[in-house]
Write a protein that holds these residues in place. Structure first.
Motif, PDB file in Angstrom:
ATOM      1  N   LEU A  35       0.817  -1.219   0.000  1.00 24.68           N
ATOM      2  CA  LEU A  35       0.000   0.000   0.000  1.00 24.68           C
ATOM      3  C   LEU A  35       0.848   1.266   0.000  1.00 24.68           C
ATOM      4  O   LEU A  35       0.401   2.317  -0.460  1.00 24.68           O
ATOM      5  N   GLU A  36       2.076   1.169   0.483  1.00 25.35           N
ATOM      6  CA  GLU A  36       2.916   2.361   0.617  1.00 25.35           C
ATOM      7  C   GLU A  36       3.193   3.037  -0.725  1.00 25.35           C
ATOM      8  O   GLU A  36       3.257   4.264  -0.816  1.00 25.35           O
ATOM      9  N   GLY A  37       3.354   2.250  -1.791  1.00 24.90           N
ATOM     10  CA  GLY A  37       3.614   2.827  -3.112  1.00 24.90           C
ATOM     11  C   GLY A  37       2.502   3.757  -3.564  1.00 24.90           C
ATOM     12  O   GLY A  37       2.749   4.922  -3.909  1.00 24.90           O
ATOM     13  N   PRO A  38       1.237   3.279  -3.596  1.00 30.85           N
ATOM     14  CA  PRO A  38       0.127   4.164  -3.958  1.00 30.85           C
ATOM     15  C   PRO A  38       0.000   5.385  -3.054  1.00 30.85           C
ATOM     16  O   PRO A  38      -0.341   6.473  -3.521  1.00 30.85           O
ATOM     17  N   VAL A  39       0.270   5.221  -1.761  1.00 29.36           N
ATOM     18  CA  VAL A  39       0.197   6.357  -0.833  1.00 29.36           C
ATOM     19  C   VAL A  39       1.193   7.447  -1.239  1.00 29.36           C
ATOM     20  O   VAL A  39       0.846   8.632  -1.298  1.00 29.36           O
ATOM     21  N   ARG A  40       2.415   7.046  -1.538  1.00 27.42           N
ATOM     22  CA  ARG A  40       3.442   8.020  -1.931  1.00 27.42           C
ATOM     23  C   ARG A  40       3.090   8.685  -3.259  1.00 27.42           C
ATOM     24  O   ARG A  40       3.315   9.888  -3.443  1.00 27.42           O
ATOM     25  N   MET A  41       2.541   7.915  -4.188  1.00 28.18           N
ATOM     26  CA  MET A  41       2.179   8.469  -5.485  1.00 28.18           C
ATOM     27  C   MET A  41       1.015   9.458  -5.364  1.00 28.18           C
ATOM     28  O   MET A  41       0.996  10.502  -6.015  1.00 28.18           O
ATOM     29  N   MET A  42       0.031   9.142  -4.511  1.00 24.91           N
ATOM     30  CA  MET A  42      -1.089  10.055  -4.308  1.00 24.91           C
ATOM     31  C   MET A  42      -0.618  11.370  -3.706  1.00 24.91           C
ATOM     32  O   MET A  42      -1.141  12.438  -4.023  1.00 24.91           O
ATOM     33  N   LYS A  43       0.394  11.284  -2.849  1.00 29.52           N
ATOM     34  CA  LYS A  43       0.915  12.490  -2.207  1.00 29.52           C
ATOM     35  C   LYS A  43       1.641  13.377  -3.208  1.00 29.52           C
ATOM     36  O   LYS A  43       1.627  14.603  -3.095  1.00 29.52           O
ATOM     37  N   ALA A  44       2.273  12.751  -4.220  1.00 30.45           N
ATOM     38  CA  ALA A  44       3.073  13.505  -5.180  1.00 30.45           C
ATOM     39  C   ALA A  44       2.282  13.971  -6.396  1.00 30.45           C
ATOM     40  O   ALA A  44       2.679  14.920  -7.075  1.00 30.45           O
ATOM     41  N   GLY A  45       1.139  13.319  -6.681  1.00 26.96           N
ATOM     42  CA  GLY A  45       0.390  13.624  -7.890  1.00 26.96           C
ATOM     43  C   GLY A  45      -0.731  14.619  -7.677  1.00 26.96           C
ATOM     44  O   GLY A  45      -0.893  15.203  -6.604  1.00 26.96           O
ATOM     45  N   VAL A  67      -3.877  -5.553   8.133  1.00 26.87           N
ATOM     46  CA  VAL A  67      -4.284  -4.154   7.978  1.00 26.87           C
ATOM     47  C   VAL A  67      -3.482  -3.338   8.984  1.00 26.87           C
ATOM     48  O   VAL A  67      -3.724  -3.420  10.190  1.00 26.87           O
ATOM     49  N   TRP A  68      -2.505  -2.608   8.482  1.00 25.61           N
ATOM     50  CA  TRP A  68      -1.731  -1.715   9.350  1.00 25.61           C
ATOM     51  C   TRP A  68      -2.477  -0.390   9.422  1.00 25.61           C
ATOM     52  O   TRP A  68      -2.571   0.329   8.442  1.00 25.61           O
ATOM     53  N   LEU A  69      -2.982  -0.078  10.604  1.00 26.87           N
ATOM     54  CA  LEU A  69      -3.806   1.120  10.759  1.00 26.87           C
ATOM     55  C   LEU A  69      -3.046   2.375  10.337  1.00 26.87           C
ATOM     56  O   LEU A  69      -3.600   3.265   9.687  1.00 26.87           O
ATOM     57  N   HIS A  70      -1.769   2.438  10.672  1.00 31.41           N
ATOM     58  CA  HIS A  70      -0.979   3.620  10.329  1.00 31.41           C
ATOM     59  C   HIS A  70      -0.910   3.813   8.819  1.00 31.41           C
ATOM     60  O   HIS A  70      -1.148   4.910   8.311  1.00 31.41           O
ATOM     61  N   MET A  71      -0.620   2.752   8.061  1.00 32.50           N
ATOM     62  CA  MET A  71      -0.487   2.891   6.615  1.00 32.50           C
ATOM     63  C   MET A  71      -1.845   3.141   5.952  1.00 32.50           C
ATOM     64  O   MET A  71      -1.943   3.956   5.027  1.00 32.50           O
ATOM     65  N   SER A  72      -2.882   2.459   6.407  1.00 35.80           N
ATOM     66  CA  SER A  72      -4.195   2.701   5.808  1.00 35.80           C
ATOM     67  C   SER A  72      -4.683   4.112   6.118  1.00 35.80           C
ATOM     68  O   SER A  72      -5.312   4.766   5.282  1.00 35.80           O
ATOM     69  N   TYR A  73      -4.346   4.622   7.311  1.00 39.41           N
ATOM     70  CA  TYR A  73      -4.708   6.003   7.641  1.00 39.41           C
ATOM     71  C   TYR A  73      -3.935   6.998   6.782  1.00 39.41           C
ATOM     72  O   TYR A  73      -4.450   8.059   6.431  1.00 39.41           O
ATOM     73  N   LYS A  74      -2.680   6.678   6.455  1.00 37.29           N
ATOM     74  CA  LYS A  74      -1.930   7.513   5.520  1.00 37.29           C
ATOM     75  C   LYS A  74      -2.651   7.583   4.169  1.00 37.29           C
ATOM     76  O   LYS A  74      -2.707   8.638   3.524  1.00 37.29           O
ATOM     77  N   TYR A  75      -3.184   6.451   3.757  1.00 38.73           N
ATOM     78  CA  TYR A  75      -3.910   6.360   2.489  1.00 38.73           C
ATOM     79  C   TYR A  75      -5.163   7.240   2.529  1.00 38.73           C
ATOM     80  O   TYR A  75      -5.421   8.037   1.618  1.00 38.73           O
ATOM     81  N   TYR A  76      -5.939   7.125   3.604  1.00 39.45           N
ATOM     82  CA  TYR A  76      -7.150   7.943   3.732  1.00 39.45           C
ATOM     83  C   TYR A  76      -6.807   9.434   3.810  1.00 39.45           C
ATOM     84  O   TYR A  76      -7.535  10.266   3.264  1.00 39.45           O
ATOM     85  N   LEU A  77      -5.714   9.762   4.491  1.00 37.34           N
ATOM     86  CA  LEU A  77      -5.298  11.154   4.614  1.00 37.34           C
ATOM     87  C   LEU A  77      -5.001  11.753   3.247  1.00 37.34           C
ATOM     88  O   LEU A  77      -5.390  12.893   2.967  1.00 37.34           O
ATOM     89  N   GLU A  78      -4.338  10.991   2.375  1.00 36.06           N
ATOM     90  CA  GLU A  78      -4.044  11.510   1.036  1.00 36.06           C
ATOM     91  C   GLU A  78      -5.318  11.680   0.221  1.00 36.06           C
ATOM     92  O   GLU A  78      -5.418  12.598  -0.594  1.00 36.06           O
ATOM     93  N   MET A  79      -6.297  10.817   0.428  1.00 36.94           N
ATOM     94  CA  MET A  79      -7.594  10.997  -0.235  1.00 36.94           C
ATOM     95  C   MET A  79      -8.214  12.329   0.162  1.00 36.94           C
ATOM     96  O   MET A  79      -8.732  13.077  -0.671  1.00 36.94           O
ATOM     97  N   LEU A  80      -8.142  12.632   1.448  1.00 34.36           N
ATOM     98  CA  LEU A  80      -8.713  13.878   1.946  1.00 34.36           C
ATOM     99  C   LEU A  80      -7.945  15.081   1.409  1.00 34.36           C
ATOM    100  O   LEU A  80      -8.542  16.083   1.002  1.00 34.36           O
ATOM    101  N   ARG A  81      -6.627  14.992   1.387  1.00 33.24           N
ATOM    102  CA  ARG A  81      -5.807  16.092   0.874  1.00 33.24           C
ATOM    103  C   ARG A  81      -6.089  16.358  -0.609  1.00 33.24           C
ATOM    104  O   ARG A  81      -5.991  17.492  -1.071  1.00 33.24           O
ATOM    105  N   GLN A  82      -6.433  15.305  -1.343  1.00 29.53           N
ATOM    106  CA  GLN A  82      -6.692  15.448  -2.775  1.00 29.53           C
ATOM    107  C   GLN A  82      -8.140  15.845  -3.076  1.00 29.53           C
ATOM    108  O   GLN A  82      -8.535  15.934  -4.235  1.00 29.53           O
ATOM    109  N   GLY A  83      -8.919  16.099  -2.034  1.00 34.18           N
ATOM    110  CA  GLY A  83     -10.299  16.548  -2.245  1.00 34.18           C
ATOM    111  C   GLY A  83     -11.247  15.447  -2.666  1.00 34.18           C
ATOM    112  O   GLY A  83     -12.312  15.728  -3.244  1.00 34.18           O
TER     113      GLY A  83
END
Length: 303
Positions: A43-53, A107-123
């Motif tokens: 999951l970390e790869g998509p999280v990093r890409m969402m943050k950069a895109g 399910v690592w709560l920290h990594m999945s929460y990172k994923y949700y956070l990027e969703m929120l940042r991207q609107g």
């Protein structure tokens, strides 16, 4: 699945001997060519890409991840990795655990929460709150399944990949670390907005604007609230900086996804009350609110 890899392997395919040996007596070589491989999805790869895109790229990543093995359909959550079965022990300690447990496909709560956070940042507000209400985030998880208070984060949650179905969705190793920090970041973006204080480019003056991202279902009617045109508006409240009571009045009765406020009513601790028309608060008041100790409450109206 079209999802970018997170981790890579490098296998040397061509080399020459240097004529030297290691302390263990093995020949030392100089690599001339290597073959690059990829490990299963993490999951970390998509999280990093969402943050950069940008938002369009983030939406595309989200759809691909949602329909990939990273999604635990049984729990409505996202796993730290896809199946690692068949991988070499050289991957590290994660291979010591059963699938669905600890670092292996849980399910690592920290990594999945990172994923949700990027969703929120991207609107991606509709998708974000859908994931929240479907049980992907505390406190919307079933506490009977989770096995602990829904106010308490866990290090990991046993996924549906674990052989014991009785453990699916159960949280283990309670902790107040990364997942708590990500949750607070999400809370701030939801209730306050990305940039509450900013400098007006034309005048150079400080301004304040509360720009929440809150769904309609979070608002409730409060008998003790203000009255607008004889009707009791829907509202939700929170503490800004731990001291200032902020109440949003949703007069338009709709999702408030970065909708600018119509007006503010600001009460200071000296007893003064100021009405501010428009979506931003001018410098004099913004400065007092930023210093916290002068402010008592802020009523924010969306009309």
């Amino acid at each position: 699945f079209g999802i970018m890899p997170t981790y890579f392997s490098f296998n040397v395919t061509k080399w020459i001997k240097t004529g030297k040996e290691s302390e263990g007596g093995d020949d030392l070589v100089l690599p001339l060519a290597m073959e690059v491989g990829t490990f299963p999805m993490f999951l970390e790869g998509p999280v990093r890409m969402m943050k950069a895109g940008d938002r369009e790229e983030a939406l595309d990543i989200y759809e691909k991840v949602r329909h990939s093995p990273l999604r635990d359909e049984g729990l409505g959550m996202y796993k730290i990795s896809a199946s690692l079965k068949g991988q070499s022990l050289e991957m590290g300690r994660m291979m010591a655990f059963s699938s669905g447990w600890l670092e292996n496909e849980s399910v690592w709560l920290h990594m999945s929460y990172k994923y949700y956070l990027e969703m929120l940042r991207q609107g991606m507000f509709a998708d974000f709150f859908n994931e929240m209400k479907s049980g992907g985030m505390l406190p919307f998880m079933d506490s009977e399944v989770y096995g602990r208070s829904p106010m308490e984060c866990s290090s990991f949650i046993a996924s549906s990949a674990l052989e014991d179905p009785a453990m699916h969705g159960r949280g283990f190793m309670a902790r107040l670390s990364g997942s708590t920090a990500e949750f607070l970041s999400m809370w701030a973006l939801m209730f306050i907005g990305p940039e509450p204080f900013f400098v007006n480019e034309k005048t150079g003056e400080l301004r304040m604007q509360l720009l929440p991202a809150l769904p309609f279902w979070l608002f409730q009617r409060d008998d003790g609230g203000a009255v607008v045109d004889g009707d009791q508006p829907l509202s939700v409240s929170f503490k800004l900086f731990g001291m200032i009571q902020v109440t949003y009045y949703n007069v338009v009765e709709q999702d408030l996804f970065r909708v600018p406020p119509s007006r503010y009513v600001i009460g200071l601790r000296d007893g003064s009350i100021t009405d501010v028309d428009g979506s931003t608060i001018p410098q004099a008041l913004a400065d007092k609110l930023r210093r916290v100790v002068f402010a008592d409450y802020i009523d924010v109206y969306f009309e």
